[in-house]
Scaffold this motif. Structure first.
Motif, PDB file in Angstrom:
ATOM      1  N   ILE A  44      -1.369  90.677  28.478  1.00  0.00           N
ATOM      2  CA  ILE A  44      -0.857  91.476  27.365  1.00  0.00           C
ATOM      3  C   ILE A  44      -0.871  90.648  26.083  1.00  0.00           C
ATOM      4  CG2 ILE A  44       1.234  92.553  26.445  1.00  0.00           C
ATOM      5  CD1 ILE A  44       1.903  93.446  29.277  1.00  0.00           C
ATOM      6  N   HIS A  45      -0.451  89.409  26.199  1.00  0.00           N
ATOM      7  CA  HIS A  45      -0.455  88.490  25.048  1.00  0.00           C
ATOM      8  C   HIS A  45      -1.869  88.320  24.495  1.00  0.00           C
ATOM      9  CE1 HIS A  45      -1.189  84.373  23.569  1.00  0.00           C
ATOM     10  NE2 HIS A  45      -0.024  84.465  22.978  1.00  0.00           N
ATOM     11  N   ASP A  46      -2.850  88.088  25.376  1.00  0.00           N
ATOM     12  CA  ASP A  46      -4.216  87.843  24.922  1.00  0.00           C
ATOM     13  C   ASP A  46      -4.823  89.057  24.233  1.00  0.00           C
ATOM     14  OD1 ASP A  46      -4.019  85.300  25.899  1.00  0.00           O
ATOM     15  OD2 ASP A  46      -5.276  85.617  27.659  1.00  0.00           O
ATOM     16  N   VAL A  47      -4.574  90.250  24.783  1.00  0.00           N
ATOM     17  CA  VAL A  47      -5.063  91.466  24.133  1.00  0.00           C
ATOM     18  C   VAL A  47      -4.453  91.602  22.742  1.00  0.00           C
ATOM     19  CG1 VAL A  47      -4.982  93.987  24.187  1.00  0.00           C
ATOM     20  CG2 VAL A  47      -5.602  92.726  26.240  1.00  0.00           C
ATOM     21  N   GLY A  48      -3.146  91.378  22.654  1.00  0.00           N
ATOM     22  CA  GLY A  48      -2.475  91.508  21.362  1.00  0.00           C
ATOM     23  C   GLY A  48      -2.970  90.506  20.344  1.00  0.00           C
ATOM     24  N   SER A 167      -2.927  91.530  38.330  1.00  0.00           N
ATOM     25  CA  SER A 167      -2.228  91.434  37.050  1.00  0.00           C
ATOM     26  C   SER A 167      -3.212  91.435  35.892  1.00  0.00           C
ATOM     27  CB  SER A 167      -1.366  90.164  37.011  1.00  0.00           C
ATOM     28  OG  SER A 167      -2.152  88.995  36.886  1.00  0.00           O
ATOM     29  N   VAL A 168      -4.383  90.854  36.109  1.00  0.00           N
ATOM     30  CA  VAL A 168      -5.396  90.828  35.053  1.00  0.00           C
ATOM     31  C   VAL A 168      -6.025  92.207  34.865  1.00  0.00           C
ATOM     32  CG1 VAL A 168      -7.540  89.731  34.289  1.00  0.00           C
ATOM     33  CG2 VAL A 168      -5.832  88.381  35.471  1.00  0.00           C
ATOM     34  N   ILE A 174      -2.357  97.733  30.007  1.00  0.00           N
ATOM     35  CA  ILE A 174      -1.013  97.913  29.465  1.00  0.00           C
ATOM     36  C   ILE A 174      -0.955  97.417  28.024  1.00  0.00           C
ATOM     37  CG2 ILE A 174       1.392  97.192  29.687  1.00  0.00           C
ATOM     38  CD1 ILE A 174       0.926  97.021  32.716  1.00  0.00           C
ATOM     39  N   GLY A 175      -1.580  96.242  27.781  1.00  0.00           N
ATOM     40  CA  GLY A 175      -1.578  95.692  26.429  1.00  0.00           C
ATOM     41  C   GLY A 175      -2.254  96.603  25.430  1.00  0.00           C
ATOM     42  N   GLY A 176      -3.381  97.223  25.837  1.00  0.00           N
ATOM     43  CA  GLY A 176      -4.075  98.135  24.940  1.00  0.00           C
ATOM     44  C   GLY A 176      -3.239  99.355  24.600  1.00  0.00           C
ATOM     45  N   GLY A 265     -11.497 101.946  20.932  1.00  0.00           N
ATOM     46  CA  GLY A 265     -10.324 101.378  20.284  1.00  0.00           C
ATOM     47  C   GLY A 265      -9.639 100.358  21.173  1.00  0.00           C
ATOM     48  N   PRO A 266      -8.350 100.087  20.923  1.00  0.00           N
ATOM     49  CA  PRO A 266      -7.632  99.127  21.770  1.00  0.00           C
ATOM     50  C   PRO A 266      -7.626  99.505  23.245  1.00  0.00           C
ATOM     51  CG  PRO A 266      -6.389  99.589  19.765  1.00  0.00           C
ATOM     52  CD  PRO A 266      -7.540 100.551  19.788  1.00  0.00           C
ATOM     53  N   TRP A 267      -7.611 100.811  23.548  1.00  0.00           N
ATOM     54  CA  TRP A 267      -7.638 101.226  24.947  1.00  0.00           C
ATOM     55  C   TRP A 267      -8.947 100.807  25.614  1.00  0.00           C
ATOM     56  CZ3 TRP A 267     -11.560 104.369  26.671  1.00  0.00           C
ATOM     57  CH2 TRP A 267     -12.307 105.026  25.675  1.00  0.00           C
ATOM     58  N   GLY A 268     -10.064 100.889  24.841  1.00  0.00           N
ATOM     59  CA  GLY A 268     -11.350 100.458  25.381  1.00  0.00           C
ATOM     60  C   GLY A 268     -11.382  98.970  25.617  1.00  0.00           C
ATOM     61  N   LEU A 269     -10.760  98.209  24.726  1.00  0.00           N
ATOM     62  CA  LEU A 269     -10.664  96.766  24.922  1.00  0.00           C
ATOM     63  C   LEU A 269      -9.866  96.455  26.182  1.00  0.00           C
ATOM     64  CD1 LEU A 269     -11.005  93.831  24.035  1.00  0.00           C
ATOM     65  CD2 LEU A 269      -8.987  94.118  22.575  1.00  0.00           C
ATOM     66  N   GLY A 270      -8.797  97.203  26.413  1.00  0.00           N
ATOM     67  CA  GLY A 270      -8.019  97.005  27.635  1.00  0.00           C
ATOM     68  C   GLY A 270      -8.845  97.248  28.885  1.00  0.00           C
ATOM     69  N   LEU A 271      -9.668  98.314  28.874  1.00  0.00           N
ATOM     70  CA  LEU A 271     -10.533  98.589  30.027  1.00  0.00           C
ATOM     71  C   LEU A 271     -11.552  97.471  30.234  1.00  0.00           C
ATOM     72  CD1 LEU A 271     -11.280 102.422  29.637  1.00  0.00           C
ATOM     73  CD2 LEU A 271      -9.756 101.316  31.282  1.00  0.00           C
ATOM     74  N   LEU A 272     -12.139  97.004  29.149  1.00  0.00           N
ATOM     75  CA  LEU A 272     -13.143  95.939  29.264  1.00  0.00           C
ATOM     76  C   LEU A 272     -12.527  94.658  29.809  1.00  0.00           C
ATOM     77  CD1 LEU A 272     -15.068  96.478  25.899  1.00  0.00           C
ATOM     78  CD2 LEU A 272     -15.956  96.921  28.194  1.00  0.00           C
TER      79      LEU A 272
END
Length: 418
Positions: A44-48, A167-168, A174-176, A265-272
Motif C-alpha cells: 500500500i505504501h509503495d503504490v501511494g 499480501s503483495v 487495496i492501495g489503488g 488509473g490508480p486501480w489499474g496500477l493496483g492490478l498491475l
C-alpha cells in the motif's frame, strides 16, 4: 512452554502434510501474520508513494530516485545489520524495524495532509524505509529456520513466501482503491499495518538454539561475505538473482505504463502491481505441496530465463489483459528462483551466521529491487519506457546463459536439502 507441548504433535506429523500441519504451529502462525501485515502495509505504501511522486513530478527519473533512496541506506547498513541480527533477539530487531517504518509512514501522512509538492521529503522518508529494511529482511530470513525442524524448512519457506505473495496481491489493489479516496488514507493504512506487524512478531516463540555466538569483531563483521564466497553455489544463486532483478526491474515503471501506455488509473496500477504476486503465490502454494525435487539448479536457471522472456513481452504489450498475463508468469518464474535461493542460503548456513549471511543476501537481492528501480528509471529517461523494459529482459536472458557457464555446480545441483 505451553506452545512447545501444543506444537509437538504437529511437528511430528508435518512431514506428510506440511501445509496444514505447519499452520498448527503457533510460532509459524504468528510469523505468517507478521509477514502478511507487513506485506500489505509495504505494498500500500509503495503504490501511494509511486503514484503521488509521479503525479507531482511527471518524471520517470523521479520514480527512479525513490529506488535509489531506499537502496543507499540498505547497502551502508547491511553488514552492521547482520551483526545485530546475530547478536540480539531477532524478534525485537524486526519489531524495531517495523516501528521505524511506521514513523516513515507518519511522515508521509503529514506531507500529503500539508499538500506538499516537493518530492525531496518523500525521498527522505524512503531512506528511513531502506534503513529499516536493512534490519528487517535479514532478521526475518534468520528467524524463520528457528521456528521448525530443518526437515520442514523448505515447506515452511514456500508457505511463508506464498503468504507474502498473497499480501503483495491484495496490497496494491487495496492501495489503488484507497488512493481514489485520498493519499492520506493510503499512508494512514500503511502506518496501521506496520504497527500490527510489530506487535505480531514480538509474540513469536522461536525454538531453542544451541548455537554459540562469537564475540563481535571487525573480522566477524565480514564473515558473511567470506562464507558466501567460499561456497560457489550460494554465490551463484545470490548473484544470479541480483542481476535478474537489477535488469528486469519493470515494476518500477508501472505507474507510467498504467497512466500513459495502458491508459488506466490508480486501480489499474493496483492490478498491475498485484499480477506478479498472483503468479508467485500460486507457484508458492504448488511448491509447498509439491517441492522441486531433483534438478533444482536447472529449474532455477530455466525460471530466470522465463523471467527475462516475459519481461520482454510485457515491455512490448499495449493491452492491459495481456500485460497482466505476462506479469503473472513473471511472478511465477520469480518464485521458483526465490525458493531455490532461500533454501540454499538457510540450509547451507549454520544458525550462528544466518544473520550476517542473510544480510549479504538481502543486499544482493532485496536492495537490488530498489537499485533496479533506479536503473529502469534512468534508462527510461534515455531510451524511453518500452526500450528500458525490453533491454532489461534481454539482459536477464544473457545473464542466465552466462551464469550457467560460470557456476556449473549450481546448474547441476540436484536436491536442495539432504
Amino acid at each position: 512452554m505451553a506452545d512447545e507441548v501444543e506444537d509437538e504433535a504437529p511437528l511430528q506429523a508435518a512431514t506428510s502434510r506440511p501445509t496444514s500441519d505447519l499452520l498448527a504451529i503457533a510460532a509459524v502462525r504468528r510469523f505468517l501474520a507478521a509477514r502478511f501485515s507487513f506485506g500489505i502495509a509495504m505494498q500500500i505504501h509503495d503504490v501511494g508513494v509511486g503514484w503521488y511522486v509521479y503525479s507531482i513530478t511527471g518524471s520517470a527519473w523521479s520514480l527512479g530516485l525513490i529506488g535509489l533512496a531506499v537502496f543507499v541506506p540498505a547497502v551502508v547498513l547491511a553488514l552492521p545489520a547482520g551483526e545485530v541480527v546475530d547478536r540480539f533477539d531477532r524478534r525485537l530487531v524486526i519489531a524495531s524495524a517495523y516501528g521505524a517504518m511506521a514513523l516513515a509512514a507518519t511522515g508521509l501522512l503529514v506531507t500529503v495532509l500539508l499538500e506538499g509538492r516537493s518530492p525531496w521529503p518523500i525521498y527522505g522518508f524512503a531512506m528511513v524505509i531502506g534503513a529499516a529494511r536493512a534490519f528487517a529482511m535479514p532478521g526475518l530470513q534468520a528467524l524463520l529456520p528457528s521456528l521448525v525442524p530443518r526437515r520442514l524448512f523448505a515447506s515452511t519457506l514456500a508457505l511463508a513466501s506464498s503468504t507474502w505473495q498473497v499480501s503483495v496481491i491484495a496490497g496494491p489493489a487495496i492501495g489503488g482503491l484507497l488512493y481514489a479516496v485520498g493519499p492520506a488514507v493510503v499512508f494512514a493504512t500503511a502506518l496501521t499495518g506496520f504497527g500490527v506487524a510489530a506487535l505480531a512478531v514480538t509474540g513469536i516463540e522461536p525454538r531453542p538454539s544451541t548455537a554459540r555466538r562469537e564475540k563481535p569483531t571487525l573480522d566477524s563483521l565480514f564473515a558473511g561475505i567470506r562464507f558466501i564466497r567460499s561456497r560457489p553455489s550460494l554465490l551463484g544463486a545470490i548473484s544470479l538473482d541480483l542481476f535478474a532483478v537489477l535488469l528486469g526491474g519493470a515494476t518500477a515503471l508501472l505507474p507510467i505504463y498504467a497512466r500513459d501506455i495502458l491508459l488506466t488509473g490508480p486501480w489499474g496500477l493496483g492490478l498491475l502491481r498485484s499480477a506478479p504476486a498472483l503468479g508467485a503465490a500460486t507457484m508458492g502454494l504448488v511448491l509447498a505441496h509439491r517441492p522441486l525435487g531433483g534438478r533444482a539448479g536447472y529449474k532455477m536457471f530455466a525460471a530466470v530465463a522465463l523471467f527475462g522472456a516475459v519481461t520482454v513481452g510485457f515491455g512490448l504489450s499495449t493491452s492491459l489483459p495481456l500485460s497482466l498475463g505476462f506479469l503473472v508468469l513473471l511472478g511465477a518464474a520469480d518464485m521458483v528462483s526465490v525458493v531455490v535461493r532461500q533454501t540454499l542460503v538457510q540450509h547451507d548456513t549454520p544458525d550462528e551466521m544466518r544473520g550476517r549471511v542473510s544480510a549479504v543476501n538481502a543486499v544482493f537481492v532485496g536492495a537490488s529491487n530498489e537499485l533496479g528501480q533506479f536503473e529502469s528509471g534512468a534508462l527510461a529517461a534515455l531510451v524511453g519506457v518500452v526500450g528500458s523494459v525490453v533491454i532489461g529482459g534481454l539482459g536477464t536472458l544473457a545473464v542466465a546463459a552466462t551464469w550457467a557457464k560460470l557456476f556449473p555446480g549450481l546448474l547441476s545441483r540436484d536436491r536442495l536439502t539432504d
